[in-house]
Design a protein around this motif. Structure first.
Motif, PDB file in Angstrom:
ATOM      1  N   SER A 167     -63.067  40.121   3.105  1.00 49.97           N
ATOM      2  CA  SER A 167     -62.199  40.376   4.260  1.00 49.97           C
ATOM      3  C   SER A 167     -62.920  40.029   5.556  1.00 49.97           C
ATOM      4  N   ASN A 197     -59.607  41.824   8.678  1.00 51.75           N
ATOM      5  CA  ASN A 197     -58.368  42.113   7.942  1.00 51.75           C
ATOM      6  C   ASN A 197     -57.660  40.861   7.427  1.00 51.75           C
ATOM      7  N   PRO A 247     -61.286  50.515   7.034  1.00 49.35           N
ATOM      8  CA  PRO A 247     -60.591  49.922   5.893  1.00 49.35           C
ATOM      9  C   PRO A 247     -60.654  50.831   4.669  1.00 49.35           C
ATOM     10  N   ASP A 298     -54.203  44.273  -0.570  1.00 50.71           N
ATOM     11  CA  ASP A 298     -53.181  43.934   0.428  1.00 50.71           C
ATOM     12  C   ASP A 298     -52.185  42.913  -0.120  1.00 50.71           C
ATOM     13  N   SER A 346     -57.292  47.784  15.489  1.00 48.06           N
ATOM     14  CA  SER A 346     -56.967  48.965  14.715  1.00 48.06           C
ATOM     15  C   SER A 346     -56.996  50.186  15.609  1.00 48.06           C
ATOM     16  N   ARG A 374     -57.162  46.486   3.818  1.00 44.68           N
ATOM     17  CA  ARG A 374     -56.742  47.107   5.064  1.00 44.68           C
ATOM     18  C   ARG A 374     -55.665  48.165   4.849  1.00 44.68           C
TER      19      ARG A 374
END
Length: 366
Positions: A181, A184, A273, A291, A267, A311
């Protein structure tokens, strides 16, 4: 009454849909050798009966067959075969040349089918390796290659995390890539091949289909940047240093670099996460979905450790719950489930009911 065997039923269903073994492998993430093993009823290819049943169920479901009927038929065939030694002992002695004609035909047919399937599989592999329309441009000391292509099938992607201010080594082989990742964004890196001491590496940003290829040799540094037209959606720079290149693999060191101003998804304060670490004490079949994207699917060996990060949603399926211990976002380490039992865990991000500036991570069903 249906006199067909399991292997014949699924093979004919696949052929009726005009699907090749490679087509099925790509769509189901089941290795081609296991598909052939199911169709030829060579169950010795599977580590245990649990895996044969799991793959058979997935394959039957993909072909839209009656899964329960096939599983029952499989069990019946296994019972019949387990009784064969007793029947052989009580059967009158015959000469080696008195074999049943139908059995001989069946054995020859299975042998010819396996050989044909292997030849077809190899021909697809050979044709796929040279069919991309590529366009190259010189960037620094490495040659960047852009190709409009999906990620090659047959690569198993292992999920890894790349923390801030740290470099993480990735080992890439012909059948093993890495998923990680970046702000995200789920990214994938793999090796396509090695030529003249240079590794041809592929990089993909989910959910985009195009793969960005670049060549690199031992000791070279490559910057994957959103400033490159083909990587415009990338939210920050990624530094890749090649530490070693062999005939079929490469070891690279990956570091997160400059963040793209205004492009990162911000965020809430205190947002982290979903992070899960799995410790395997015994071999177990697993499926990870990060995800909404399949991260890894297959058999994990005893002693391995898997670091997963997502995420908003992380799905974990483990064939033997007693074989795995889990640590989720720093919580106490615990056994995932009961020995020999299938365990499925789903972790999701949801709003904090007491603080609108933060979110919390919970397990679905709690």
């Amino acid at each position: 009454m249906n006199t067909k065997r399991v292997g014949q039923i699924i093979r004919e269903a696949r052929e009726d849909k005009k699907l090749s073994v490679k087509d099925v492998a790509k769509e189901t993430n089941i290795a081609a050798k296991y598909i052939i093993a199911l169709e030829t009823e060579d169950y010795s290819q599977f580590p245990a009966e649990t895996f044969a049943l799991g793959f058979l169920k997935n394959y039957a479901s993909y072909l839209k067959l009656d899964t329960a009927m096939l599983l029952n038929l499989y069990r019946g065939e296994q019972i019949e075969e387990s009784q064969a030694p007793l029947e052989e002992l009580t059967r009158p002695t015959t000469t080696p040349y008195s074999l049943d004609r139908n059995k001989i035909i069946s054995l020859v047919s299975i042998f010819l089918f396996v050989i044909s399937a292997y030849i077809i599989y190899i021909s697809f592999e050979d044709s796929g390796s040279g069919s991309m329309d590529e366009e190259t441009t010189e960037v620094g000391s490495a040659v960047e290659t852009v190709a409009s292509s999906d990620i090659p099938s047959g690569i198993n992607f292992v999920s890894q995390s790349v923390p801030e201010n740290a470099s993480v080594p990735f080992i890439l082989t012909e059948d093993r890539g890495v998923s990680f990742s970046v702000n995200n964004q789920q990214c994938k890196m793999f090796i396509k091949g090695v030529s003249n001491g240079k590794a041809n590496l592929g990089f993909n940003i989910f959910p985009e289909k195009n793969v960005y290829f670049f060549q690199t040799a031992e000791g070279e540094e490559t910057i994957l940047s959103y400033r490159i037209e083909e990587l415009a959606s990338l939210r920050r720079d990624i530094r890749v240093v090649t530490q070693a290149v062999t005939e079929k693999s490469a070891k690279v060191l990956v570091t997160l670099k400059e963040e793209r101003e205004g492009a990162a998804v911000k965020s809430p304060v205190g947002d982290v996460p979903i992070q899960v670490t799995l410790f395997f004490s015994k071999p177990s079949y697993v499926e990870f979905v990060l995800d909404g994207q399949m991260g890894e699917r297959g058999l994990v060996s005893a002693g391995e450790v898997k670091h997963l990060e997502a995420r908003d949603r992380l799905e974990i399926k483990v064939g033997d719950g007693g074989a795995v211990e889990m640590v989720q976002n720093g919580k106490e380490r615990s056994v995932l489930g009961k020995p020999g039992k299938l365990v499925k865990k789903i972790f999701i991000r949801k709003p904090n009911p007491y603080d609108s500036t933060q979110s919390i991570i919970g397990e679905l069903g709690e």
